[in-house]
Write a protein that holds these residues in place. Structure first.
Motif, PDB file in Angstrom:
ATOM      1  N   PHE A  47       0.834  -1.210   0.000  1.00 43.94           N
ATOM      2  CA  PHE A  47       0.000   0.000   0.000  1.00 43.94           C
ATOM      3  C   PHE A  47       0.865   1.256   0.000  1.00 43.94           C
ATOM      4  O   PHE A  47       0.611   2.204  -0.752  1.00 43.94           O
ATOM      5  CB  PHE A  47      -0.917  -0.002   1.227  1.00 43.94           C
ATOM      6  CG  PHE A  47      -1.724   1.248   1.365  1.00 43.94           C
ATOM      7  CD1 PHE A  47      -2.879   1.427   0.616  1.00 43.94           C
ATOM      8  CD2 PHE A  47      -1.336   2.266   2.239  1.00 43.94           C
ATOM      9  CE1 PHE A  47      -3.635   2.591   0.731  1.00 43.94           C
ATOM     10  CE2 PHE A  47      -2.073   3.428   2.359  1.00 43.94           C
ATOM     11  CZ  PHE A  47      -3.226   3.589   1.606  1.00 43.94           C
ATOM     12  N   SER A  48       1.906   1.251   0.811  1.00 44.55           N
ATOM     13  CA  SER A  48       2.777   2.432   0.906  1.00 44.55           C
ATOM     14  C   SER A  48       3.527   2.675  -0.403  1.00 44.55           C
ATOM     15  O   SER A  48       3.683   3.821  -0.834  1.00 44.55           O
ATOM     16  CB  SER A  48       3.778   2.238   2.047  1.00 44.55           C
ATOM     17  OG  SER A  48       3.109   2.077   3.276  1.00 44.55           O
ATOM     18  N   GLY A  74       2.514   1.801  -3.422  1.00 46.21           N
ATOM     19  CA  GLY A  74       1.534   2.322  -4.378  1.00 46.21           C
ATOM     20  C   GLY A  74       1.248   3.791  -4.142  1.00 46.21           C
ATOM     21  O   GLY A  74       1.177   4.595  -5.088  1.00 46.21           O
ATOM     22  N   LEU A  75       1.091   4.161  -2.873  1.00 48.96           N
ATOM     23  CA  LEU A  75       0.844   5.566  -2.530  1.00 48.96           C
ATOM     24  C   LEU A  75       2.049   6.433  -2.892  1.00 48.96           C
ATOM     25  O   LEU A  75       1.903   7.554  -3.388  1.00 48.96           O
ATOM     26  CB  LEU A  75       0.539   5.682  -1.038  1.00 48.96           C
ATOM     27  CG  LEU A  75       0.078   7.052  -0.524  1.00 48.96           C
ATOM     28  CD1 LEU A  75      -1.211   7.473  -1.214  1.00 48.96           C
ATOM     29  CD2 LEU A  75      -0.117   7.025   0.992  1.00 48.96           C
ATOM     30  N   SER A  90       0.440   2.142  -9.273  1.00 54.76           N
ATOM     31  CA  SER A  90       0.042   2.930  -8.090  1.00 54.76           C
ATOM     32  C   SER A  90      -1.314   2.481  -7.567  1.00 54.76           C
ATOM     33  O   SER A  90      -1.486   2.282  -6.356  1.00 54.76           O
ATOM     34  CB  SER A  90       0.023   4.424  -8.437  1.00 54.76           C
ATOM     35  OG  SER A  90      -0.891   4.691  -9.491  1.00 54.76           O
ATOM     36  N   SER A 125      -1.689  -0.116  -4.243  1.00 54.99           N
ATOM     37  CA  SER A 125      -2.424   0.485  -3.125  1.00 54.99           C
ATOM     38  C   SER A 125      -3.645  -0.358  -2.764  1.00 54.99           C
ATOM     39  O   SER A 125      -3.865  -0.691  -1.595  1.00 54.99           O
ATOM     40  CB  SER A 125      -2.861   1.907  -3.487  1.00 54.99           C
ATOM     41  OG  SER A 125      -1.752   2.726  -3.742  1.00 54.99           O
ATOM     42  N   ALA A 129      -3.981  -2.815   0.530  1.00 51.42           N
ATOM     43  CA  ALA A 129      -5.052  -2.561   1.501  1.00 51.42           C
ATOM     44  C   ALA A 129      -5.907  -3.811   1.700  1.00 51.42           C
ATOM     45  O   ALA A 129      -6.264  -4.155   2.841  1.00 51.42           O
ATOM     46  CB  ALA A 129      -5.917  -1.393   1.012  1.00 51.42           C
TER      47      ALA A 129
END
Length: 451
Positions: A28-29, A31-32, A54, A58, A62
């Motif tokens: 997730f990080s 992708g962010l 991205s 993410s 998640a």
């Protein structure tokens, strides 16, 4: 049941995040981070790859985190330490997050050039489903839909013990993805007017403005006329009928995108709603004032249109612009979502939405919907009141065994979901007798205390 390896009874170590959850958080990080890198313009030679990575990382990260977190625990509501978490208890992180959300809405409304690189990042997806380049509203709609989808899956896992919450959350995701995202996009792909079939006047305030009606009816073919008919039929015919049978929940908690975001992405903040008498008084004044504002605005526009501007001159136009700026942008957007971490998730729905005002009036006066209570079973834990996003003191009704028939209740059902004793039930029944004024019950016996 989760095993706690600690033998301490005074300060047991909190359960940690296992390797699978950490993997999800890392994905997730990353992708962010790619999304933030794209905002600088870096990597824009490969927009498809950057956009896919991205969003994919993410969303995938998640999902891994949420599935691991909730499916390794027994089903049931677990809001442990929600008041000790800075983000969910108006702490430092809540303020920072609120400032970020508020700033994002200000930028997307009035300074979209700041987001130019992210808007261009969305071009491949926009061209695929709309047939044209992205703009700030496509970027916003994509992020909005992703938020409801991802956090909706979280809600499905968290509340999987409740069939009502499973069906309701699925409905929210369906209407946002289909009616508020894909269908308007596909309409543009086929050179038709962009139209949102899940939003009606007065929430979508310009749908009954003369300019919009004329624009749609002048479109080639019959689709534009159908859109006008659909909007009018939903607000003047379908809405009263559906609200009579099911209360305002059919729209506010099952269809509307505003409620959809509140009940998914906003779920961690629902306990922050103000339950005070002062808040209730402010709520009544504000929401009905907005309703009167949009009714007057729409009336002015139609009168002016009918008499070719001879009655109000140039007044009606600025009147509509003022409504759009103050209510349509600042209240519903900047404040309505930006204040989630500080005032709870239904700030707009509770204090400003004119659609909720209309539905609420009918629900209070002429609807079969009510929440019934079994006061004898109530243990006064207060969970129902704490997690009511509309600020209703549900416990006070439960203790007296009174039916809850309130204009503001959106029928999300969370009061019944978090109740450990099954005191509350969402029901439809005859109009007669739905508003009762029972005295307080004592235990399960017939003994009653009249106050």
């Amino acid at each position: 049941m989760e095993n706690n390896p600690s033998i301490s009874i005074s300060n047991p170590h909190p359960s940690g995040v296992d390797i699978i959850q950490k993997t999800g958080l890392i994905l997730f990080s990353v992708g962010l981070l790619l999304f933030l890198i794209a905002s600088t313009g870096t990597g824009m030679k490969y927009p498809v790859l950057l956009l896919s990575l991205s969003i994919g990382l993410s969303v995938g990260g998640a999902f891994i985190y949420f599935f691991r977190k909730y499916l390794t625990k027994s089903a049931g509501v677990k809001n442990d330490q929600i008041w000790q978490n800075s983000l969910t208890s108006r702490g430092v992180f809540a303020w920072l997050f609120g400032i970020f959300l508020t700033g994002f809405y200000i930028v997307i409304y009035w300074f979209p050039s700041v987001l130019e690189n992210l808007i261009r990042l969305m071009d491949p997806l926009s061209n695929l489903i709309r047939g044209n380049d992205s703009d700030q509203w496509f970027l916003y709609g994509t992020l909005y839909t992703l938020a409801i989808g991802v956090m909706g899956v979280k809600a499905l896992l968290k509340y999987r013990h409740s069939n009502y919450q499973i069906i309701r959350t699925s409905s929210i995701i369906f209407f946002q993805l289909g009616f508020a995202y894909l269908i308007p996009a596909v309409l543009q792909l086929f050179n038709q007017p962009e139209f949102y079939f899940s939003y009606f006047w007065p929430l979508k305030y310009d749908y009954l403005f003369p300019s919009t009606v004329n624009y749609l009816t002048e479109q080639p073919g019959a689709l534009g006329v159908f859109m006008v008919f659909w909007g009018a039929a939903m607000i003047f015919v379908a809405t009263p009928i559906l609200t009579y049978f099911y209360g305002k929940r059919w729209y506010c908690s099952w269809v509307c995108g505003c409620g959809g975001l509140a009940n998914t992405a906003g779920d961690p903040f629902r306990q922050l709603s103000d339950k005070s008498l002062k808040a209730w008084k402010i709520e009544r004044w504000m929401i009905y004032s907005v309703l009167v504002f949009i009714i007057i605005t729409t009336s002015f526009l139609w009168i002016n249109s009918y008499y070719n501007g001879s009655v109000f001159g140039n007044v009606s136009g600025p009147f509509a612009n003022t409504y759009g700026f103050l209510i349509g942008a600042i209240f519903s957007g900047v404040i309505g979502v930006g204040f989630y971490p500080l005032m709870g998730t239904r700030v707009w729905c509770r204090f400003g939405c004119p659609m909720a005002a209309i539905l609420g009036i009918q629900q209070r006066l002429f609807s079969r919907f009510r929440i019934t209570t079994n006061g004898g079973q109530c243990i006064s834990c207060g969970n129902c009141s704490t997690y009511c996003e509309m600020g209703i003191d549900v416990k006070a009704y439960a203790q007296k065994g009174q039916n809850i028939v309130r204009a503001s209740c959106v029928g999300c059902g969370m009061c019944a979901t978090v109740c450990p004793r099954g005191v509350l039930n969402l029901e439809n029944g005859p109009l007669k007798g739905r508003v009762n004024d029972n005295p307080i019950l004592i235990g399960n016996k017939e003994a009653k205390l009249n106050l």
